[in-house]
Design an enzyme around this catalytic site. Structure first.
Site, PDB file in Angstrom:
ATOM      1  N   ASN A 261      -2.545 109.176  74.838  1.00 16.21           N
ATOM      2  CA  ASN A 261      -1.503 108.425  75.541  1.00 16.21           C
ATOM      3  C   ASN A 261      -1.787 106.927  75.520  1.00 16.21           C
ATOM      4  O   ASN A 261      -0.881 106.109  75.343  1.00 16.21           O
ATOM      5  CB  ASN A 261      -1.382 108.907  76.984  1.00 16.21           C
ATOM      6  CG  ASN A 261      -0.795 110.297  77.087  1.00 16.21           C
ATOM      7  OD1 ASN A 261      -0.283 110.840  76.111  1.00 16.21           O
ATOM      8  ND2 ASN A 261      -0.871 110.884  78.270  1.00 16.21           N
TER       9      ASN A 261
ATOM     10  N   TYR B 134       1.895 113.140  96.933  1.00 18.43           N
ATOM     11  CA  TYR B 134       1.121 113.892  95.942  1.00 18.43           C
ATOM     12  C   TYR B 134      -0.100 114.556  96.571  1.00 18.43           C
ATOM     13  O   TYR B 134      -0.706 115.447  95.958  1.00 18.43           O
ATOM     14  CB  TYR B 134       0.624 112.982  94.813  1.00 18.43           C
ATOM     15  CG  TYR B 134       1.666 112.283  94.001  1.00 18.43           C
ATOM     16  CD1 TYR B 134       3.028 112.593  94.101  1.00 18.43           C
ATOM     17  CD2 TYR B 134       1.301 111.270  93.122  1.00 18.43           C
ATOM     18  CE1 TYR B 134       3.969 111.915  93.355  1.00 18.43           C
ATOM     19  CE2 TYR B 134       2.237 110.593  92.367  1.00 18.43           C
ATOM     20  CZ  TYR B 134       3.571 110.918  92.490  1.00 18.43           C
ATOM     21  OH  TYR B 134       4.497 110.239  91.747  1.00 18.43           O
TER      22      TYR B 134
END
Length: 279
Positions: free
Chosen positions: A251, A36
């Site tokens: 979330n 990433y």
């Protein structure tokens, strides 16, 4: 591992404020990977969170949120946060594992990586060489737990058999459009959690009629329903990616949404063969 129902997936996050804000709001599981290219970002956000710096103007402007941030971060110790990263396929040769893990720990700013995954069983991965190298990192204290990611059943069986350390977690793509019940069965049998990445199906949960209908019934969003459906599947935890305060809050709160058995069954019945990240 005892992982919280919802953690933070960080693929694509390039602002440490997002990580610091997540910690201030109550996130305790941060997931990244060498591929990433943002381990340093996650590390900077972790350091800010541990220092009690929410790092986001939005929190500072909301009295209720600021109070939550102050309460959470004031009591936050390094041991409260699970920091996970992954070795990419060119880090998996026996002599590459330790140097790569040390580089990741340095970028993350941690003395020990709480959970280190084999990202994919490809490239230089050799279970007879890679897994013992990971065991040595546990023995040395650089890594606390070893996990695997994107494994199939045969790969999982070999990992369970070859690792001296217990297999701590398996991270895999899991959302209403794609999941493998055999992987969940294997996790239950061997006593490790499944960490679900992309639980929102790249935003496509808004296009799934069954998910939208359940969301309408609860007066909530399809995203919240997708996370609640995911975390209702024992032993699954979810790591949706979010960077804004609003999405981070939503979330995290989704884990408290309780779906009925019939609602879960309706989403289970959706055709689940649309893998976003195939081998």
């Amino acid at each position: 591992m005892d992982l919280p129902p919802v953690g933070l997936g960080t693929m694509g996050i390039d602002d440490p404020d997002a990580v610091a804000t997540a910690l201030a709001l109550g996130y305790r599981h941060l997931d990244t990977a060498r591929i990433y290219d943002n381990e340093a970002v996650v590390g900077e956000g972790l350091a800010a969170g541990l220092a009690g710096d929410a790092g986001a103007a939005g929190l500072a402007g909301d009295a209720g949120a600021a109070g939550l941030a102050g309460d959470a971060s004031a009591a936050l110790d390094r041991e409260d946060v699970t920091v996970a990263t992954k070795l990419w396929i060119d880090d998996l040769a026996a002599d590459a594992v330790a140097p790569a893990a040390r580089e990741s720990a340095d970028r993350l700013g941690v003395d020990a990586i709480d959970l280190l995954y084999v990202h994919r069983p490809r490239g230089d991965y050799d279970p007879e060489a890679t897994l013992p190298a990971l065991d040595r990192l546990v023995d040395d204290g650089l890594v606390r737990n070893v996990g695997v990611s994107n494994f199939e059943i045969d790969d999982l069986d070999r990992a369970v058999d070859r690792l001296d350390a217990p297999l701590a977690a398996h991270q895999t793509e899991l959302h209403p459009l794609f999941y493998n019940t055999e992987l969940l069965d294997h996790a239950r049998e061997h006593g490790y959690p499944v960490v679900a990445y992309s639980p929102l199906a790249g935003g496509r949960v808004r296009e799934i009629d069954a998910v939208v209908e359940v969301a309408d019934a609860h007066g909530t969003t399809p995203e919240a329903v997708a996370i609640a459906w995911t975390t209702a599947k024992d032993p699954v935890v979810a790591i949706p990616k979010a960077s804004s305060e609003a999405h981070l809050r939503a979330n995290l709160a989704a884990a408290d949404l309780e779906l009925t058995e019939s609602e879960i069954a309706a989403i289970d019945a959706v055709e689940c063969e649309e893998e976003l990240f195939p081998e």
